[in-house]
Design a protein around this motif. Structure first.
Motif: not given
Length: 423
Positions: A14-20, A191-195, A198-209
Protein backbone atom coordinates in the motif's frame (compact mmCIF):
# COMPACT_ATOMS: atom_id res chain seq x y z
CA UNK A 1 9.33 -17.69 -11.26
CA UNK A 2 10.27 -16.83 -7.67
CA UNK A 3 11.30 -13.30 -8.68
CA UNK A 4 8.02 -12.82 -10.54
CA UNK A 5 6.12 -13.74 -7.38
CA UNK A 6 8.24 -11.31 -5.33
CA UNK A 7 7.63 -8.50 -7.83
CA UNK A 8 3.90 -9.20 -7.70
CA UNK A 9 3.98 -9.02 -3.91
CA UNK A 10 5.93 -5.74 -3.97
CA UNK A 11 3.23 -4.28 -6.22
CA UNK A 12 0.72 -5.14 -3.48
CA UNK A 13 2.42 -2.78 -1.02
CA UNK A 14 0.00 0.00 0.00
CA UNK A 15 0.95 3.68 -0.34
CA UNK A 16 1.74 3.93 3.39
CA UNK A 17 4.33 1.16 3.02
CA UNK A 18 6.11 3.07 0.24
CA UNK A 19 6.12 6.20 2.42
CA UNK A 20 7.67 4.21 5.28
CA UNK A 21 10.34 2.92 2.90
CA UNK A 22 11.19 6.37 1.50
CA UNK A 23 11.09 7.93 4.97
CA UNK A 24 13.43 5.29 6.34
CA UNK A 25 15.86 6.00 3.51
CA UNK A 26 16.09 9.77 4.01
CA UNK A 27 16.18 9.62 7.82
CA UNK A 28 18.76 6.82 8.07
CA UNK A 29 20.95 8.41 5.42
CA UNK A 30 21.12 11.75 7.23
CA UNK A 31 21.44 10.03 10.62
CA UNK A 32 24.54 8.09 9.57
CA UNK A 33 26.32 11.19 8.36
CA UNK A 34 27.41 11.86 11.95
CA UNK A 35 25.92 9.53 14.61
CA UNK A 36 28.63 6.80 14.31
CA UNK A 37 31.25 9.49 14.96
CA UNK A 38 29.81 10.55 18.33
CA UNK A 39 32.33 8.38 20.19
CA UNK A 40 35.14 10.18 18.33
CA UNK A 41 33.58 13.61 19.03
CA UNK A 42 33.27 12.86 22.76
CA UNK A 43 36.85 11.58 22.91
CA UNK A 44 38.37 14.46 20.95
CA UNK A 45 36.34 17.25 22.61
CA UNK A 46 36.25 16.09 26.23
CA UNK A 47 39.15 13.56 26.44
CA UNK A 48 36.88 10.94 28.03
CA UNK A 49 38.02 7.38 28.71
CA UNK A 50 36.54 4.42 26.88
CA UNK A 51 34.47 3.55 29.97
CA UNK A 52 33.16 7.13 30.31
CA UNK A 53 32.15 7.31 26.65
CA UNK A 54 30.55 3.89 26.97
CA UNK A 55 28.66 5.00 30.10
CA UNK A 56 27.21 8.01 28.27
CA UNK A 57 26.11 5.96 25.27
CA UNK A 58 24.77 3.13 27.43
CA UNK A 59 22.88 5.42 29.81
CA UNK A 60 21.07 7.08 26.92
CA UNK A 61 20.14 3.75 25.34
CA UNK A 62 19.21 2.03 28.62
CA UNK A 63 16.60 4.65 29.54
CA UNK A 64 15.02 4.25 26.12
CA UNK A 65 14.59 0.48 26.48
CA UNK A 66 11.98 0.87 29.20
CA UNK A 67 10.02 3.51 27.29
CA UNK A 68 9.83 1.31 24.18
CA UNK A 69 7.57 -1.37 25.68
CA UNK A 70 5.24 1.21 27.25
CA UNK A 71 5.00 3.15 23.99
CA UNK A 72 4.45 0.10 21.78
CA UNK A 73 1.83 -1.41 24.09
CA UNK A 74 0.10 1.98 24.25
CA UNK A 75 -0.04 2.04 20.46
CA UNK A 76 -2.40 -0.96 20.55
CA UNK A 77 -4.89 1.31 22.33
CA UNK A 78 -4.44 4.90 21.12
CA UNK A 79 -3.34 4.11 17.55
CA UNK A 80 0.03 3.83 15.82
CA UNK A 81 -0.31 7.03 13.80
CA UNK A 82 -0.77 9.32 16.83
CA UNK A 83 2.24 7.83 18.58
CA UNK A 84 4.34 8.05 15.40
CA UNK A 85 3.51 11.76 15.08
CA UNK A 86 4.57 12.37 18.69
CA UNK A 87 7.75 10.33 18.26
CA UNK A 88 8.60 12.18 15.05
CA UNK A 89 8.28 15.53 16.83
CA UNK A 90 10.58 14.22 19.60
CA UNK A 91 13.10 13.23 16.90
CA UNK A 92 13.02 16.72 15.39
CA UNK A 93 13.50 18.42 18.77
CA UNK A 94 16.28 16.08 19.94
CA UNK A 95 18.30 16.19 16.71
CA UNK A 96 18.02 19.97 16.56
CA UNK A 97 19.35 20.18 20.12
CA UNK A 98 22.09 17.67 19.35
CA UNK A 99 23.38 20.01 16.65
CA UNK A 100 23.95 22.71 19.30
CA UNK A 101 24.88 20.97 22.57
CA UNK A 102 28.39 21.74 23.87
CA UNK A 103 28.72 20.02 27.27
CA UNK A 104 28.96 16.43 28.50
CA UNK A 105 25.73 16.75 30.51
CA UNK A 106 24.01 18.23 27.47
CA UNK A 107 25.09 15.27 25.35
CA UNK A 108 23.73 12.84 27.96
CA UNK A 109 20.29 14.49 28.05
CA UNK A 110 19.88 14.99 24.30
CA UNK A 111 21.25 11.57 23.32
CA UNK A 112 18.76 10.04 25.78
CA UNK A 113 15.92 11.86 23.98
CA UNK A 114 17.22 10.57 20.62
CA UNK A 115 17.44 7.03 21.96
CA UNK A 116 13.91 7.17 23.39
CA UNK A 117 12.56 8.30 20.03
CA UNK A 118 14.45 5.53 18.21
CA UNK A 119 13.32 2.82 20.64
CA UNK A 120 9.66 3.76 20.15
CA UNK A 121 9.87 4.35 16.38
CA UNK A 122 11.39 0.99 15.35
CA UNK A 123 8.80 -1.37 16.88
CA UNK A 124 6.03 1.02 15.84
CA UNK A 125 7.14 0.76 12.21
CA UNK A 126 7.15 -3.05 12.36
CA UNK A 127 3.71 -3.08 14.00
CA UNK A 128 2.30 -0.71 11.35
CA UNK A 129 3.52 -3.04 8.60
CA UNK A 130 1.68 -5.89 10.30
CA UNK A 131 -1.46 -3.75 10.49
CA UNK A 132 -1.59 -2.72 6.84
CA UNK A 133 -0.31 -5.93 5.16
CA UNK A 134 -2.30 -9.02 6.09
CA UNK A 135 -0.77 -11.66 3.81
CA UNK A 136 2.03 -13.40 5.73
CA UNK A 137 4.47 -13.76 2.82
CA UNK A 138 3.88 -10.22 1.57
CA UNK A 139 4.42 -8.93 5.11
CA UNK A 140 7.71 -10.85 5.37
CA UNK A 141 8.85 -9.31 2.07
CA UNK A 142 7.81 -5.86 3.35
CA UNK A 143 9.96 -6.26 6.47
CA UNK A 144 12.88 -7.45 4.37
CA UNK A 145 12.37 -4.43 2.08
CA UNK A 146 12.34 -2.04 5.04
CA UNK A 147 15.60 -3.50 6.32
CA UNK A 148 17.07 -3.25 2.81
CA UNK A 149 16.15 0.41 2.33
CA UNK A 150 17.45 1.34 5.80
CA UNK A 151 20.83 -0.04 4.78
CA UNK A 152 20.75 1.81 1.47
CA UNK A 153 20.44 4.96 3.59
CA UNK A 154 23.28 3.76 5.82
CA UNK A 155 25.49 3.28 2.75
CA UNK A 156 24.63 6.59 1.11
CA UNK A 157 24.78 8.67 4.32
CA UNK A 158 28.49 8.39 5.20
CA UNK A 159 29.62 8.65 1.59
CA UNK A 160 27.39 11.67 0.92
CA UNK A 161 28.65 13.18 4.17
CA UNK A 162 32.27 12.81 3.03
CA UNK A 163 31.43 14.28 -0.38
CA UNK A 164 29.68 17.25 1.22
CA UNK A 165 32.37 17.61 3.88
CA UNK A 166 29.84 16.98 6.67
CA UNK A 167 31.04 13.66 8.12
CA UNK A 168 31.70 13.99 11.83
CA UNK A 169 30.33 17.54 11.98
CA UNK A 170 27.83 18.17 14.75
CA UNK A 171 25.79 20.59 12.64
CA UNK A 172 24.85 17.70 10.32
CA UNK A 173 22.11 16.75 12.79
CA UNK A 174 20.04 19.67 11.45
CA UNK A 175 19.77 17.69 8.21
CA UNK A 176 18.40 14.70 10.12
CA UNK A 177 15.85 16.92 11.88
CA UNK A 178 14.76 18.29 8.50
CA UNK A 179 14.42 14.77 7.11
CA UNK A 180 11.98 13.92 9.89
CA UNK A 181 9.92 17.03 9.13
CA UNK A 182 9.54 15.77 5.55
CA UNK A 183 8.70 12.27 6.80
CA UNK A 184 5.96 13.50 9.18
CA UNK A 185 4.28 15.42 6.35
CA UNK A 186 4.37 12.32 4.15
CA UNK A 187 3.09 10.12 6.99
CA UNK A 188 0.09 12.41 7.52
CA UNK A 189 -0.77 11.96 3.85
CA UNK A 190 -0.16 8.21 3.99
CA UNK A 191 -2.23 7.60 7.14
CA UNK A 192 -5.11 9.65 5.70
CA UNK A 193 -5.03 7.56 2.52
CA UNK A 194 -4.86 4.32 4.54
CA UNK A 195 -7.79 5.42 6.73
CA UNK A 196 -9.94 5.94 3.62
CA UNK A 197 -9.07 2.44 2.41
CA UNK A 198 -9.79 0.90 5.83
CA UNK A 199 -13.11 2.76 6.11
CA UNK A 200 -14.21 1.52 2.69
CA UNK A 201 -13.19 -2.04 3.59
CA UNK A 202 -15.03 -1.92 6.92
CA UNK A 203 -18.17 -0.64 5.19
CA UNK A 204 -17.98 -3.46 2.66
CA UNK A 205 -17.49 -6.02 5.44
CA UNK A 206 -20.49 -4.71 7.36
CA UNK A 207 -22.67 -4.91 4.26
CA UNK A 208 -21.45 -8.45 3.58
CA UNK A 209 -22.45 -9.46 7.11
CA UNK A 210 -25.82 -7.68 7.05
CA UNK A 211 -24.58 -4.93 9.27
CA UNK A 212 -23.74 -7.30 12.15
CA UNK A 213 -20.25 -6.96 13.54
CA UNK A 214 -18.69 -8.84 16.38
CA UNK A 215 -16.81 -6.60 18.80
CA UNK A 216 -13.20 -7.53 19.46
CA UNK A 217 -12.39 -7.71 23.13
CA UNK A 218 -9.15 -6.05 24.11
CA UNK A 219 -6.98 -7.45 26.83
CA UNK A 220 -6.40 -5.33 29.89
CA UNK A 221 -2.88 -4.28 30.77
CA UNK A 222 -2.81 -6.99 33.47
CA UNK A 223 -3.85 -9.65 30.93
CA UNK A 224 -1.14 -8.53 28.50
CA UNK A 225 1.50 -8.82 31.21
CA UNK A 226 0.11 -12.23 32.23
CA UNK A 227 0.34 -13.47 28.63
CA UNK A 228 3.92 -12.27 28.25
CA UNK A 229 4.86 -13.72 31.66
CA UNK A 230 3.66 -17.18 30.65
CA UNK A 231 5.27 -17.09 27.20
CA UNK A 232 8.56 -18.81 28.15
CA UNK A 233 9.55 -19.29 24.51
CA UNK A 234 9.25 -15.56 23.89
CA UNK A 235 11.21 -14.73 27.04
CA UNK A 236 14.08 -17.00 25.96
CA UNK A 237 13.97 -15.37 22.53
CA UNK A 238 14.36 -11.92 24.11
CA UNK A 239 17.38 -13.13 26.12
CA UNK A 240 19.00 -14.62 23.01
CA UNK A 241 18.37 -11.45 21.00
CA UNK A 242 19.74 -9.32 23.87
CA UNK A 243 23.06 -11.16 23.78
CA UNK A 244 23.09 -10.97 19.97
CA UNK A 245 22.55 -7.19 20.10
CA UNK A 246 25.37 -6.84 22.65
CA UNK A 247 27.76 -8.71 20.36
CA UNK A 248 26.82 -6.91 17.16
CA UNK A 249 26.65 -3.43 18.70
CA UNK A 250 30.35 -3.50 19.55
CA UNK A 251 30.89 -2.46 15.94
CA UNK A 252 29.01 0.81 16.50
CA UNK A 253 30.78 1.83 19.70
CA UNK A 254 33.63 -0.22 21.14
CA UNK A 255 35.29 -1.10 17.83
CA UNK A 256 35.48 2.58 16.94
CA UNK A 257 36.84 3.41 20.40
CA UNK A 258 39.42 0.63 20.09
CA UNK A 259 40.61 1.88 16.70
CA UNK A 260 40.70 5.49 17.96
CA UNK A 261 42.81 4.70 21.03
CA UNK A 262 45.06 2.23 19.21
CA UNK A 263 45.96 4.93 16.66
CA UNK A 264 44.67 3.14 13.57
CA UNK A 265 45.88 4.90 10.37
CA UNK A 266 43.32 7.03 8.44
CA UNK A 267 40.75 6.61 11.22
CA UNK A 268 37.83 8.59 9.76
CA UNK A 269 38.30 6.99 6.34
CA UNK A 270 38.40 3.55 7.98
CA UNK A 271 35.22 4.19 9.99
CA UNK A 272 33.37 5.52 6.95
CA UNK A 273 34.59 2.59 4.85
CA UNK A 274 33.41 0.07 7.44
CA UNK A 275 29.95 1.67 7.61
CA UNK A 276 29.76 1.79 3.81
CA UNK A 277 30.95 -1.81 3.49
CA UNK A 278 28.42 -2.97 6.06
CA UNK A 279 25.53 -1.37 4.19
CA UNK A 280 26.84 -2.35 0.73
CA UNK A 281 27.11 -6.04 1.66
CA UNK A 282 23.56 -6.02 3.02
CA UNK A 283 22.20 -4.23 -0.05
CA UNK A 284 23.92 -6.57 -2.50
CA UNK A 285 23.27 -9.88 -0.72
CA UNK A 286 20.02 -9.56 1.24
CA UNK A 287 17.54 -10.84 -1.34
CA UNK A 288 20.03 -13.37 -2.73
CA UNK A 289 20.47 -14.87 0.73
CA UNK A 290 16.71 -14.71 1.31
CA UNK A 291 16.16 -16.82 -1.81
CA UNK A 292 18.99 -19.26 -1.04
CA UNK A 293 17.76 -19.83 2.52
CA UNK A 294 14.03 -19.92 1.75
CA UNK A 295 13.88 -23.70 2.20
CA UNK A 296 15.29 -23.49 5.73
CA UNK A 297 13.29 -22.70 8.87
CA UNK A 298 13.64 -19.34 10.61
CA UNK A 299 15.61 -20.95 13.46
CA UNK A 300 18.03 -22.63 11.04
CA UNK A 301 18.62 -19.31 9.24
CA UNK A 302 19.30 -17.56 12.54
CA UNK A 303 21.74 -20.23 13.70
CA UNK A 304 23.69 -20.01 10.43
CA UNK A 305 23.84 -16.23 10.85
CA UNK A 306 25.15 -16.69 14.41
CA UNK A 307 27.97 -18.93 13.16
CA UNK A 308 29.01 -16.18 10.72
CA UNK A 309 28.83 -13.60 13.54
CA UNK A 310 31.09 -15.79 15.69
CA UNK A 311 33.63 -16.05 12.85
CA UNK A 312 33.64 -12.26 12.43
CA UNK A 313 34.36 -11.79 16.16
CA UNK A 314 37.36 -14.14 15.99
CA UNK A 315 38.63 -12.25 12.91
CA UNK A 316 38.28 -8.87 14.70
CA UNK A 317 40.16 -10.25 17.71
CA UNK A 318 43.11 -11.43 15.59
CA UNK A 319 43.33 -8.57 13.06
CA UNK A 320 46.38 -6.24 13.37
CA UNK A 321 45.43 -2.61 14.13
CA UNK A 322 47.15 -1.23 11.03
CA UNK A 323 45.73 -3.81 8.57
CA UNK A 324 43.03 -1.70 6.84
CA UNK A 325 41.63 -4.41 4.59
CA UNK A 326 41.60 -6.89 7.45
CA UNK A 327 39.04 -4.74 9.26
CA UNK A 328 37.02 -4.46 6.06
CA UNK A 329 37.09 -8.25 5.60
CA UNK A 330 35.84 -8.83 9.14
CA UNK A 331 33.04 -6.32 8.55
CA UNK A 332 32.03 -8.20 5.38
CA UNK A 333 31.56 -11.44 7.37
CA UNK A 334 29.74 -9.59 10.16
CA UNK A 335 27.48 -7.90 7.59
CA UNK A 336 26.54 -11.25 6.03
CA UNK A 337 25.55 -12.38 9.53
CA UNK A 338 23.51 -9.23 10.06
CA UNK A 339 21.81 -9.66 6.69
CA UNK A 340 20.51 -13.04 7.77
CA UNK A 341 19.88 -12.35 11.46
CA UNK A 342 18.09 -9.05 11.94
CA UNK A 343 15.26 -9.20 9.37
CA UNK A 344 14.72 -12.89 10.20
CA UNK A 345 14.43 -12.03 13.91
CA UNK A 346 11.73 -9.46 13.11
CA UNK A 347 9.82 -11.99 11.01
CA UNK A 348 10.15 -14.53 13.84
CA UNK A 349 8.63 -12.08 16.35
CA UNK A 350 5.85 -11.21 13.90
CA UNK A 351 4.91 -14.89 13.58
CA UNK A 352 4.93 -15.41 17.34
CA UNK A 353 2.82 -12.33 18.13
CA UNK A 354 -0.99 -12.64 18.35
CA UNK A 355 -2.49 -10.26 15.81
CA UNK A 356 -4.26 -8.07 18.38
CA UNK A 357 -1.14 -7.90 20.59
CA UNK A 358 1.39 -7.14 17.87
CA UNK A 359 2.34 -3.78 19.39
CA UNK A 360 2.81 -5.28 22.86
CA UNK A 361 4.93 -8.15 21.52
CA UNK A 362 7.15 -5.91 19.39
CA UNK A 363 7.44 -3.56 22.35
CA UNK A 364 8.41 -6.43 24.68
CA UNK A 365 10.87 -7.69 22.06
CA UNK A 366 12.53 -4.29 22.18
CA UNK A 367 13.82 -5.22 25.65
CA UNK A 368 16.53 -6.99 23.67
CA UNK A 369 17.78 -3.44 23.04
CA UNK A 370 19.27 -3.73 26.54
CA UNK A 371 22.06 -5.57 24.75
CA UNK A 372 22.52 -2.58 22.46
CA UNK A 373 22.32 -0.24 25.45
CA UNK A 374 24.90 -2.08 27.53
CA UNK A 375 27.30 -2.67 24.63
CA UNK A 376 29.15 0.69 24.87
CA UNK A 377 29.57 0.43 28.67
CA UNK A 378 30.44 -3.27 28.73
CA UNK A 379 32.72 -2.89 25.74
CA UNK A 380 34.38 0.21 27.23
CA UNK A 381 35.12 -1.56 30.52
CA UNK A 382 36.59 -4.58 28.71
CA UNK A 383 38.67 -2.26 26.50
CA UNK A 384 40.08 -0.39 29.52
CA UNK A 385 40.79 -3.57 31.51
CA UNK A 386 41.81 -6.14 28.90
CA UNK A 387 42.00 -4.57 25.41
CA UNK A 388 40.28 -5.02 22.06
CA UNK A 389 41.21 -8.66 21.25
CA UNK A 390 39.65 -9.90 24.51
CA UNK A 391 36.46 -7.95 23.78
CA UNK A 392 35.90 -9.76 20.49
CA UNK A 393 36.88 -13.19 21.81
CA UNK A 394 34.24 -12.74 24.52
CA UNK A 395 31.80 -11.86 21.72
CA UNK A 396 32.63 -15.14 19.98
CA UNK A 397 31.94 -17.11 23.17
CA UNK A 398 28.59 -15.30 23.60
CA UNK A 399 27.66 -16.37 20.05
CA UNK A 400 27.91 -19.99 21.19
CA UNK A 401 25.57 -19.21 24.10
CA UNK A 402 23.01 -17.64 21.73
CA UNK A 403 23.16 -20.66 19.40
CA UNK A 404 22.33 -22.88 22.38
CA UNK A 405 19.38 -20.67 23.42
CA UNK A 406 17.89 -20.90 19.94
CA UNK A 407 18.28 -24.69 20.01
CA UNK A 408 16.09 -25.01 23.11
CA UNK A 409 13.35 -22.57 22.01
CA UNK A 410 10.97 -25.24 20.73
CA UNK A 411 11.03 -27.05 24.11
CA UNK A 412 9.60 -24.04 25.95
CA UNK A 413 5.94 -23.37 26.72
CA UNK A 414 3.56 -20.72 25.36
CA UNK A 415 0.27 -19.45 26.87
CA UNK A 416 -3.19 -20.43 25.61
CA UNK A 417 -4.61 -16.96 25.05
CA UNK A 418 -8.14 -18.20 24.40
CA UNK A 419 -8.27 -19.94 27.79
CA UNK A 420 -6.79 -16.93 29.55
CA UNK A 421 -9.60 -14.76 28.15
CA UNK A 422 -12.21 -17.11 29.56
CA UNK A 423 -10.67 -17.32 33.01
Amino acid sequence: MQSDVSIARVKQFPLLMWILLFGSFITRGSYYMVWPFLAVILYDRFALSATEVGLILSSAALVSVFTSFIGSALSDRIGRHKLMYMTGVLYIISFSLLAQVDSVNGYVVVMTLCSIATSIWRPLTSAVIGDIIHDKQTRELAMQSLYFIVNVGCAVGPMLGIWLGLTGKQSSFYITAGAFVVLLIMLYWGFSHQSNIDSAKNTADKEAHSGVTKPVAKETRQQVFAILKQDKLFQCLILANTLCMFIYSQMDSSLIQYLTRAGAPDLLALISSMIFTNALVIISTQFILLKLMAKYSLIQRIQFGLILLMCSQVWLALNPVDLFWGWIGAVVVMSLAETILFPTMNVHIDRLAPQHLRGAYFGAASFSEIGFAMAPLGGGIILDLFGGPWLFMIGAVLCVVVIYLYRILTRLSRPNIAEMKLS
